[in-house]
Design an enzyme around this catalytic site. Structure first.
Site, PDB file in Angstrom:
ATOM      1  N   ASN A  32       0.838  -1.214   0.000  1.00  0.00           N
ATOM      2  CA  ASN A  32       0.000   0.000   0.000  1.00  0.00           C
ATOM      3  C   ASN A  32       0.872   1.265   0.000  1.00  0.00           C
ATOM      4  O   ASN A  32       0.353   2.369   0.086  1.00  0.00           O
ATOM      5  CB  ASN A  32      -0.975   0.013   1.185  1.00  0.00           C
ATOM      6  CG  ASN A  32      -0.256   0.091   2.515  1.00  0.00           C
ATOM      7  OD1 ASN A  32       0.973   0.028   2.566  1.00  0.00           O
ATOM      8  ND2 ASN A  32      -1.003   0.234   3.588  1.00  0.00           N
ATOM      9  N   ASN A 104      -5.365 -12.303   7.272  1.00  0.00           N
ATOM     10  CA  ASN A 104      -5.811 -12.331   5.874  1.00  0.00           C
ATOM     11  C   ASN A 104      -4.887 -13.164   4.986  1.00  0.00           C
ATOM     12  O   ASN A 104      -5.342 -13.920   4.129  1.00  0.00           O
ATOM     13  CB  ASN A 104      -5.915 -10.901   5.314  1.00  0.00           C
ATOM     14  CG  ASN A 104      -7.077 -10.136   5.949  1.00  0.00           C
ATOM     15  OD1 ASN A 104      -8.084 -10.733   6.327  1.00  0.00           O
ATOM     16  ND2 ASN A 104      -6.938  -8.827   6.066  1.00  0.00           N
ATOM     17  N   TYR A 150       5.049  -2.951  17.429  1.00  0.00           N
ATOM     18  CA  TYR A 150       5.720  -3.824  16.451  1.00  0.00           C
ATOM     19  C   TYR A 150       5.952  -5.206  17.059  1.00  0.00           C
ATOM     20  O   TYR A 150       5.564  -6.225  16.489  1.00  0.00           O
ATOM     21  CB  TYR A 150       7.034  -3.183  16.029  1.00  0.00           C
ATOM     22  CG  TYR A 150       7.769  -3.906  14.924  1.00  0.00           C
ATOM     23  CD1 TYR A 150       7.196  -4.076  13.669  1.00  0.00           C
ATOM     24  CD2 TYR A 150       9.057  -4.395  15.127  1.00  0.00           C
ATOM     25  CE1 TYR A 150       7.886  -4.729  12.645  1.00  0.00           C
ATOM     26  CE2 TYR A 150       9.746  -5.037  14.107  1.00  0.00           C
ATOM     27  CZ  TYR A 150       9.165  -5.194  12.875  1.00  0.00           C
ATOM     28  OH  TYR A 150       9.853  -5.833  11.864  1.00  0.00           O
ATOM     29  N   THR A 180      19.357  -6.212   9.056  1.00  0.00           N
ATOM     30  CA  THR A 180      19.771  -6.493   7.679  1.00  0.00           C
ATOM     31  C   THR A 180      19.975  -5.174   6.947  1.00  0.00           C
ATOM     32  O   THR A 180      19.290  -4.192   7.242  1.00  0.00           O
ATOM     33  CB  THR A 180      18.685  -7.330   6.979  1.00  0.00           C
ATOM     34  OG1 THR A 180      18.491  -8.530   7.730  1.00  0.00           O
ATOM     35  CG2 THR A 180      19.074  -7.709   5.561  1.00  0.00           C
ATOM     36  N   ARG A 191      17.615   4.319  10.524  1.00  0.00           N
ATOM     37  CA  ARG A 191      18.355   3.219  11.138  1.00  0.00           C
ATOM     38  C   ARG A 191      19.856   3.487  11.100  1.00  0.00           C
ATOM     39  O   ARG A 191      20.320   4.378  10.395  1.00  0.00           O
ATOM     40  CB  ARG A 191      18.076   1.924  10.394  1.00  0.00           C
ATOM     41  CG  ARG A 191      16.750   1.348  10.760  1.00  0.00           C
ATOM     42  CD  ARG A 191      16.623   0.094   9.964  1.00  0.00           C
ATOM     43  NE  ARG A 191      15.312   0.031   9.417  1.00  0.00           N
ATOM     44  CZ  ARG A 191      14.528  -1.026   9.544  1.00  0.00           C
ATOM     45  NH1 ARG A 191      14.942  -2.072  10.182  1.00  0.00           N
ATOM     46  NH2 ARG A 191      13.341  -1.004   9.025  1.00  0.00           N
TER      47      ARG A 191
END
Ligand code: UDP
Length: 319
Positions: A32, A104, A150, A180, A191
């Site tokens: 999205n 979903n 989260y 990563t 980050r």
């Protein structure tokens, strides 16, 4: 196989799409774009094996045609409190992606009798009291702490995934992804690696939050994707840590980036609100991945950063 990847326009989702297309599969991507980027999948626009739907997967997923695998990678994932794309600033979307989105996507897998892989995270260990983290460590998460949107969403997602496996026999897999990095990371998501590399390439001091003694273990994206693909094709239903086990302090990480880029500006220490809720140590125990998937990372930090630099230079207009 025809494979559904949610979060296909994200950092990991787009690399996964590339890898599975290269392996000869057809990929249906969904995103999205609240944190994903059209740039990450622009190169796939003319690929006849890639189909894209703009969709918020926390709403019912209507997917024409059958799929043989579903990989659920859609979620905000940056812990930066200042970033509009971080989960601190998208708390409800983050919980919906982990809870409703997992429900979903599991529904799609059940309906299609397909393989399923959930992108989980080292964050489910919270601020860990066991070190290094093995998959049987249950974690240390405050359910009402700010990271909980989260962490708890992903913990719920793991529980729901196991419930679909145990109740409906869905062929599920859970990867716990550790830090990563690589090309297509968002430069602005705050980050450590994007901040440090951006600063180093501009000849600026690298911003260390807190005293820099907190540790992480950084994995180059190609290594991570390889582990995920091995897990997808395995019979393993319990969670598997995938990450690089080389633990370093954030200060050592910053110094390594300065060394590799030739940046002479050093580091600067910032009292950041991150430091009060920052996990202090993080290192995956990858025995399970080594044993079951015959997987371990191949890229050294130096090699991985060198492969990441050209993307940062391009995005920063330095070439
Ligand atoms: N960090 C830092 N300076 C920055 C960005 C991050 O010192 O400019 C630190 C952050 O406080 C954390 C570590 O680097 O201790 C890794 O942060 P990141 O956002 O990459 O991911 P996390 O592991 O926290 O999910």
């Amino acid at each position: 196989m025809r494979i559904l990847i949610t979060g296909a326009a994200g950092f990991l989702g787009s690399h996964l799409s590339d890898r599975l297309l290269n392996d000869g599969h057809k990929v249906v991507g969904m995103d999205n774009f609240i944190t994903g980027s059209k740039d990450n999948i622009a190169h796939l626009a003319d690929n006849e094996n890639f189909k894209f739907y703009k969709h918020d997967i926390s709403n019912y997923i209507y997917l024409p045609g059958e799929v043989e695998a579903v990989l659920h990678f859609a979620s905000p994932a940056s812990p930066n409190p200042k970033s509009p794309m971080g989960y601190f600033n998208l708390p409800i979307q983050t919980m919906k992606a982990g809870a409703l989105g997992t429900h979903n996507t599991l529904g799609v897998a059940k309906e299609n009798n397909s393989n399923y892989l959930l992108a989980s995270t080292s964050e489910i260990y919270g601020d860990p009291l066991v070190h290094p983290q093995t998959e049987d460590y249950a974690g240390n998460v405050d359910p009402v702490g700010e990271r909980a949107v989260y962490d708890e969403a992903k913990r719920f997602a793991e529980a729901l995934t196991m419930a679909y496996h145990r109740t409906h026999g869905v062929n599920t897999h859970i990867v716990r992804i550790f830090n990563t990095y690589g090309p297509r990371m968002d430069l602005e998501d705050g980050r450590a690696l994007p901040n440090f590399l951006k600063q180093a390439l501009l000849g600026q001091p690298l911003t260390i939050f807190g005293d820099g003694t907190q540790t992480r273990s950084f994995c180059y994206v190609d290594d991570l994707i390889d582990g995920i693909v091995r897990l997808l094709h395995s019979e393993q239903h319990l969670p598997v840590n995938i990450g690089n086990p080389d633990e370093i302090t954030i200060l050592q990480f910053a110094e390594a980036i300065n060394e590799i880029t030739g940046n002479k500006a050093g580091v600067t220490y910032l009292p950041d609100d991150r430091s009060i809720r920052d996990p202090q140590r993080r290192q995956p125990d990858i025995t399970r991945a080594r044993t079951i998937l015959d997987w371990e990372p191949k890229y050294s930090l130096e090699k991985g950063i060198e492969k990441t630099i050209p993307y940062f230079k391009e995005k920063q207009g330095l070439v």
